[in-house]
Design a protein around this motif. Structure first.
Motif, PDB file in Angstrom:
ATOM      1  N   GLN A 696       6.832 -18.098   8.039  1.00 40.46           N
ATOM      2  CA  GLN A 696       6.469 -17.215   9.151  1.00 40.46           C
ATOM      3  C   GLN A 696       6.014 -15.816   8.609  1.00 40.46           C
ATOM      4  N   MET A 697       4.985 -16.119   8.001  1.00 43.53           N
ATOM      5  CA  MET A 697       4.402 -14.668   7.091  1.00 43.53           C
ATOM      6  C   MET A 697       4.009 -13.559   8.145  1.00 43.53           C
ATOM      7  N   ASN A 698       3.749 -14.090   9.522  1.00 41.02           N
ATOM      8  CA  ASN A 698       3.373 -13.179  10.438  1.00 41.02           C
ATOM      9  C   ASN A 698       4.566 -12.155  11.095  1.00 41.02           C
ATOM     10  N   LEU A 699       5.679 -12.723  10.810  1.00 37.54           N
ATOM     11  CA  LEU A 699       6.994 -11.823  10.939  1.00 37.54           C
ATOM     12  C   LEU A 699       7.352 -10.748   9.982  1.00 37.54           C
ATOM     13  N   PHE A 700       6.522 -10.648   8.812  1.00 35.76           N
ATOM     14  CA  PHE A 700       6.898  -9.804   7.820  1.00 35.76           C
ATOM     15  C   PHE A 700       5.467  -9.226   7.360  1.00 35.76           C
ATOM     16  N   ASP A 701       5.520  -7.914   7.598  1.00 40.02           N
ATOM     17  CA  ASP A 701       4.392  -7.088   7.273  1.00 40.02           C
ATOM     18  C   ASP A 701       4.433  -6.521   5.810  1.00 40.02           C
ATOM     19  N   LEU A 702       4.189  -7.132   4.834  1.00 44.45           N
ATOM     20  CA  LEU A 702       4.576  -7.024   3.337  1.00 44.45           C
ATOM     21  C   LEU A 702       3.707  -5.741   3.023  1.00 44.45           C
ATOM     22  N   LYS A 703       2.310  -5.706   3.598  1.00 45.86           N
ATOM     23  CA  LYS A 703       1.599  -4.534   3.275  1.00 45.86           C
ATOM     24  C   LYS A 703       2.105  -3.115   3.669  1.00 45.86           C
ATOM     25  N   ASN A 704       2.589  -3.214   4.834  1.00 45.38           N
ATOM     26  CA  ASN A 704       3.102  -1.544   5.212  1.00 45.38           C
ATOM     27  C   ASN A 704       4.535  -1.781   5.154  1.00 45.38           C
ATOM     28  N   HIS A 705       5.154  -2.777   4.794  1.00 47.74           N
ATOM     29  CA  HIS A 705       6.536  -2.694   4.583  1.00 47.74           C
ATOM     30  C   HIS A 705       7.013  -3.689   3.302  1.00 47.74           C
ATOM     31  N   PRO A 706       6.472  -3.116   2.045  1.00 48.49           N
ATOM     32  CA  PRO A 706       6.677  -4.203   1.008  1.00 48.49           C
ATOM     33  C   PRO A 706       8.046  -4.419   0.488  1.00 48.49           C
ATOM     34  N   ASP A 707       9.093  -3.417   0.976  1.00 46.41           N
ATOM     35  CA  ASP A 707      10.454  -3.580   0.630  1.00 46.41           C
ATOM     36  C   ASP A 707      11.208  -4.730   1.102  1.00 46.41           C
ATOM     37  N   PHE A 708      10.743  -5.199   2.306  1.00 39.43           N
ATOM     38  CA  PHE A 708      11.251  -6.261   3.198  1.00 39.43           C
ATOM     39  C   PHE A 708      10.993  -7.443   2.612  1.00 39.43           C
ATOM     40  N   ILE A 709      11.509  -7.833   1.247  1.00 37.81           N
ATOM     41  CA  ILE A 709      11.083  -8.980   0.481  1.00 37.81           C
ATOM     42  C   ILE A 709      12.089  -9.972   0.701  1.00 37.81           C
ATOM     43  N   SER A 710      11.843 -11.166   1.081  1.00 34.97           N
ATOM     44  CA  SER A 710      13.161 -12.093   1.138  1.00 34.97           C
ATOM     45  C   SER A 710      13.646 -12.549  -0.172  1.00 34.97           C
ATOM     46  N   LEU A 711      14.861 -12.777  -0.234  1.00 32.59           N
ATOM     47  CA  LEU A 711      15.272 -13.406  -1.581  1.00 32.59           C
ATOM     48  C   LEU A 711      15.416 -15.039  -1.660  1.00 32.59           C
ATOM     49  N   GLY A 712      15.148 -15.461  -0.596  1.00 22.65           N
ATOM     50  CA  GLY A 712      15.381 -16.872  -0.437  1.00 22.65           C
ATOM     51  C   GLY A 712      16.776 -17.420  -0.626  1.00 22.65           C
ATOM     52  N   GLY A 713      16.937 -18.456  -1.263  1.00 20.23           N
ATOM     53  CA  GLY A 713      18.323 -18.980  -1.208  1.00 20.23           C
ATOM     54  C   GLY A 713      18.579 -20.002  -2.397  1.00 20.23           C
ATOM     55  N   GLY A 714      19.662 -20.565  -2.543  1.00 17.80           N
ATOM     56  CA  GLY A 714      19.802 -21.647  -3.686  1.00 17.80           C
ATOM     57  C   GLY A 714      21.047 -22.649  -3.135  1.00 17.80           C
ATOM     58  N   PHE A 715      21.333 -23.405  -4.574  1.00 16.52           N
ATOM     59  CA  PHE A 715      22.125 -24.390  -4.198  1.00 16.52           C
ATOM     60  C   PHE A 715      22.831 -24.684  -5.651  1.00 16.52           C
ATOM     61  N   GLY A 716      24.128 -25.531  -5.714  1.00 17.25           N
ATOM     62  CA  GLY A 716      24.557 -25.789  -6.828  1.00 17.25           C
ATOM     63  C   GLY A 716      23.974 -26.916  -7.527  1.00 17.25           C
ATOM     64  N   PRO A 717      24.274 -27.287  -9.058  1.00 17.57           N
ATOM     65  CA  PRO A 717      23.811 -28.025  -9.782  1.00 17.57           C
ATOM     66  C   PRO A 717      24.186 -29.473  -9.149  1.00 17.57           C
ATOM     67  N   VAL A 718      23.122 -30.292  -9.520  1.00 20.51           N
ATOM     68  CA  VAL A 718      23.552 -31.920  -8.753  1.00 20.51           C
ATOM     69  C   VAL A 718      24.261 -32.476 -10.025  1.00 20.51           C
ATOM     70  N   ALA A 719      23.756 -32.260 -11.244  1.00 21.45           N
ATOM     71  CA  ALA A 719      24.613 -33.024 -12.308  1.00 21.45           C
ATOM     72  C   ALA A 719      25.317 -32.024 -13.282  1.00 21.45           C
ATOM     73  N   ASP A 720      26.437 -32.482 -13.745  1.00 23.92           N
ATOM     74  CA  ASP A 720      27.397 -31.576 -14.299  1.00 23.92           C
ATOM     75  C   ASP A 720      26.856 -31.003 -15.620  1.00 23.92           C
ATOM     76  N   ASP A 721      25.687 -31.571 -16.441  1.00 20.70           N
ATOM     77  CA  ASP A 721      25.141 -30.946 -17.377  1.00 20.70           C
ATOM     78  C   ASP A 721      23.665 -30.588 -17.140  1.00 20.70           C
ATOM     79  N   GLY A 722      23.313 -30.192 -15.900  1.00 21.55           N
ATOM     80  CA  GLY A 722      21.942 -29.746 -15.430  1.00 21.55           C
ATOM     81  C   GLY A 722      21.735 -28.624 -14.801  1.00 21.55           C
ATOM     82  N   TYR A 723      20.762 -28.393 -14.366  1.00 19.82           N
ATOM     83  CA  TYR A 723      20.666 -27.108 -13.604  1.00 19.82           C
ATOM     84  C   TYR A 723      20.145 -27.407 -12.122  1.00 19.82           C
ATOM     85  N   GLY A 724      20.182 -26.355 -11.059  1.00 27.60           N
ATOM     86  CA  GLY A 724      19.884 -26.288  -9.851  1.00 27.60           C
ATOM     87  C   GLY A 724      18.724 -25.193  -9.917  1.00 27.60           C
TER      88      GLY A 724
END
Length: 772
Positions: A696-724
């Motif tokens: 929903q980029m229409n909700l965020f006016d990054l041109k006039n409000h460039p500091d309102f940047i989303s960090l997104g999100g994350g999750f844990g690794p799937v394998a014990d010897d791997g990366y998420g």
């Protein structure tokens, strides 16, 4: 509290003169207004059911059909070719001696027959339109056509889809028109599987796997395929119910870290530092979104840049939903409505009513209620503080303790309040965010806090839990079984934008709006936890829920870093998919780190189909490996095109892993063993990746409000010897990465050094592309 108001709405005493009724008109008025709200919701649901039931037509179109039929009859023509007369013959005719009255009844009978025929014709047209729309949405070849090279078929297809989608749809209007997920041919799936593992196996290993695959395809596979096709004939989606049950609900390990995921606040901006105010606006924004979902006012999600709709079924269980534990399998429970949220603060649980006399409280009123909770100095009851650890540990102990200690009395009533709440809110007493002298380290701690917290200050069973920190920073933790990340991301985007740009704050950082002085206090939940249950919660003894959760949380390493050197803007100038560019850079980073390649998981949606969830894009391909080992620009183009093709195939139902998973489930039901399927499903995903799309980029006016940047999100690794690895492409010039791994594996520590490896890979690709 609502129960208290209803209980004292009227009082009576018995006197010698009779019964003396004492009515509380204020309380009765609140009951009346609450009832009005409930009936409005019922009427709205009936109206929406009618509108979406006739889509892509409209209810008013019946009138046009009826007028058209009556007009042709007036012109002495029979558009029904005798059907109206046959309908008329089956209607009762009242006989009378008066000729004029008999004519009147005959005319009325003709009119009724014409209206019945008009209704049947109207319904037939609706079914025909819906069938046509379903056929159009089943066409996916447009996804495989190169940009600017549209085939004649697609040129005809586009306006037809636009024509049938021209009416403004409700959230669920397209559900009945979406195609069912097709079952791929077993030989195609096996062939694609062997191609995906070829760069990971030596020649002898590949020969052995090929023999297993060929033996499976020619014998047991065909038998399993027949059962799967039989299921696909009557099931809405042949994958989703088994995927939800066997991948999520039947998992007996902790859902914290292993399944749940998190979403973060703005990177650079915190709209207010007042904790109660941030909670007030955030709760209000979430409830406004729920109102839109209930009224089906949200626009259906679509494939970006197109009119093609995506399945909206996952929105149905977004609110008022919890996952309840069982010994063998968990169950998702959903309630139609809830007028309160559950709040946790410093070891105490509260019920916060968010409606008053049928109206949603203002943000300022919710802030005032939250502040009352923050000011409450009462200590936790015995065993209450770490009660949430039950939802963080293994599922079987939680199911057993729930049955033993929380199935009756005050414990059941309090647990019901948490589970029936619209969602869960944690008022965290820590400060988080990218701040202070160590912004990178604090950002990592922020991610870890959202992923698992203290292991007992979140309710991991709720559909999602909102976390409001002491310094006003926010985030959420979402349970995975009911929906996938894009659905929750859509909710969170709306919440952040509504909080910052629509609701706003006063100059001193408080919420806007007025406060009704007679609001009742938030209700403190009461618990009576036995000593043996309290000991299991508070002691870190081996096997206890808290010990299991704490060990898991301590082992997780998270690193979050914004990549600002370039973004999708410069990547697109090279006519390369940004997602393919990042996926190949991840392959390059892993290869330089570990000296080889691994099975790589990238999540792709299948919401082009009804009740679609996800499919796996096996992004480690022959082409990507060839490019990385030879470092040739031409090979990069081939690898990028191959990745895009794999992604499109996964989206259009031609993936590998969900088909093989369902074949494995059928084999278990039949009680037969397949060495091929067993080996395929036991292969570890050492590199598990996912893109969080900005929808929903229409909700965020990054041109006039460039500091309102989303960090997104994350999750844990799937394998014990791997990366998420999760990443979000923000605007034109930034990509945010979330990398997780486990401390217990010395080869996968996602610290700053590891982040530099990913940055180096991106920079190397940039140099190859922008070199003269």
């Amino acid at each position: 509290m609502a129960e208290a108001h209803q209980a004292v709405a009227f009082q009576f005493t018995i006197t010698p003169e009779g019964i003396d009724l004492q009515l509380s008109y204020q309380a009765l008025n609140q009951i009346y207004l609450s009832g009005v709200r409930s009936w409005k919701k019922r009427v709205s649901r009936v109206r929406n059911s009618l509108i979406k039931g006739v889509y892509p037509a409209s209810p008013s179109s019946w009138l046009f059909v009826a007028i058209g039929i009556l007009a042709t009859m007036y012109m002495q023509s029979d558009p029904s070719m005798g059907l109206i007369t046959k309908i008329q013959q089956h209607l009762p005719l009242r006989y009378t001696t008066a000729m004029s009255v008999a004519k009147f009844f005959k005319w009325g009978q003709t009119m009724v027959s014409a209206l019945v025929f008009s209704t049947l014709l109207w319904l037939s047209l609706i079914l025909a339109l819906r069938f046509c729309l379903k056929l159009l949405l089943s066409y996916h070849q447009w996804m495989f056509e190169k940009h600017g090279r549209m085939s004649n078929t697609t040129k005809v297809w586009v306006p037809l889809v636009r024509l049938l989608s021209s009416r403004k749809p409700l959230l669920y209007s397209y559900q009945s028109s979406l195609p069912h997920l097709p079952v791929p041919a077993i030989q195609d799936t096996v062939s694609r599987y062997l191609e995906s593992v070829r760069p990971l196996l030596t020649d002898p290993e590949f020969k052995r796997m090929s023999d297993l695959a060929n033996e499976f395809e020619s014998n047991l596979g065909n038998r399993l395929q027949r059962y799967l096709k039989l299921k696909a004939l009557w099931a809405t989606n042949y994958v989703s119910d088994w995927w939800e049950e066997y991948v999520y609900l039947r998992s007996r390990g902790p859902i914290m870290v292993n399944s749940n995921y998190y979403g973060m606040d703005f990177l650079y901006v915190t709209p207010t530092s007042v904790q109660a105010a941030r909670a007030g606006n955030t709760i209000t924004a979430l409830l406004l979104y729920r109102r839109k979902v209930n009224r089906e006012e949200l626009k259906p999600s679509r494939v970006p840049g197109t009119v093609i709709p995506l399945c909206a079924a996952q929105c149905e269980r977004m609110f008022n939903t919890t996952r309840t534990p069982g010994v063998e399998t968990d169950v998702l429970q959903h309630w139609l409505d809830s007028e309160f949220v559950a709040v946790y603060h410093r070891g105490r649980y509260f019920r916060l009513w968010v409606y008053r006399a049928g109206r949603l409280l203002s943000p300022r009123e919710i802030e005032d209620q939250i502040q009352r909770i923050l000011d409450d100095a009462s200590p936790p009851l015995p065993g209450e503080e770490k009660l949430g650890a039950l939802t963080a540990g293994d599922r079987i102990p939680w199911a057993q303790m729930r049955k033993q200690y929380f199935s009756s009395g005050v414990n059941k009533r309090s647990l019901d309040i948490i589970e029936r709440a619209a969602f869960f809110v944690t008022l965290d007493d820590e400060e988080q965010g990218m701040r202070g002298d160590d912004p990178e380290g604090n950002l990592d701690r922020y991610a870890k806090s959202l992923l698992h917290g203290k292991c007992y200050d979140r309710w991991f069973d709720k559909s999602f839990s909102v976390v409001i920190y002491k310094n006003g920073k926010s985030g959420l933790n979402a349970e995975h079984s009911w929906a996938d990340a894009p659905t929750v991301a859509h909710l969170w985007e709306y919440t952040l934008a509504t909080d910052a740009f629509q609701l706003g704050y006063t100059e001193d950082g408080h919420c806007k709006g007025d406060v009704e002085p007679s609001l009742p206090q938030p209700q403190r939940l009461v618990w009576n936890i036995p000593a043996e249950c309290e000991t299991a919660l508070t002691c870190l003894k081996i096997g206890s829920s808290l010990a299991v959760a704490q060990a898991l949380a301590d082992d997780v390493d998270c690193h979050v870093f914004p990549f600002r050197e370039f973004g999708k803007g410069r990547i697109k100038k090279c006519r390369v998919s940004p997602d393919a560019f990042i996926q190949i850079s991840l392959q390059l980073a892993y290869y330089r780190d570990r000296g080889g390649f691994c099975l790589t998981y990238e999540a792709s949606m299948t919401r082009l189909f009804r009740e679609g969830r996800t499919e796996t894009v096996r992004s480690c391909s022959n082409e990507s490996c060839a490019f990385i080992t030879e470092e040739c620009r031409r090979l990069f183009q081939l690898a990028s095109e191959r990745h895009q093709n794999l992604y499109r195939m996964a989206m259009t139902g031609a993936g590998i892993d969900r088909h093989l998973f369902c074949l494995y489930v059928v084999s278990k039901y039949l009680g037969v063993e397949s060495p091929f399927l067993k080996e395929v499903l036991s292969e570890p995903w050492r590199l598990s990746t996912s893109q969080t799309p900005v929808q929903q980029m229409n909700l965020f006016d990054l041109k006039n409000h460039p500091d309102f940047i989303s960090l997104g999100g994350g999750f844990g690794p799937v394998a014990d010897d791997g990366y998420g690895v999760s990443y979000i492409i923000v605007g034109e010039d930034m990509v945010n990465f979330h990398v997780s791994s486990k401390y217990s594996c010395s080869q996968t520590v996602s610290n700053t050094q590891k982040a530099r490896m990913f940055i180096l890979a991106l920079s190397i690709l940039k140099c190859w592309f922008y070199a003269e």
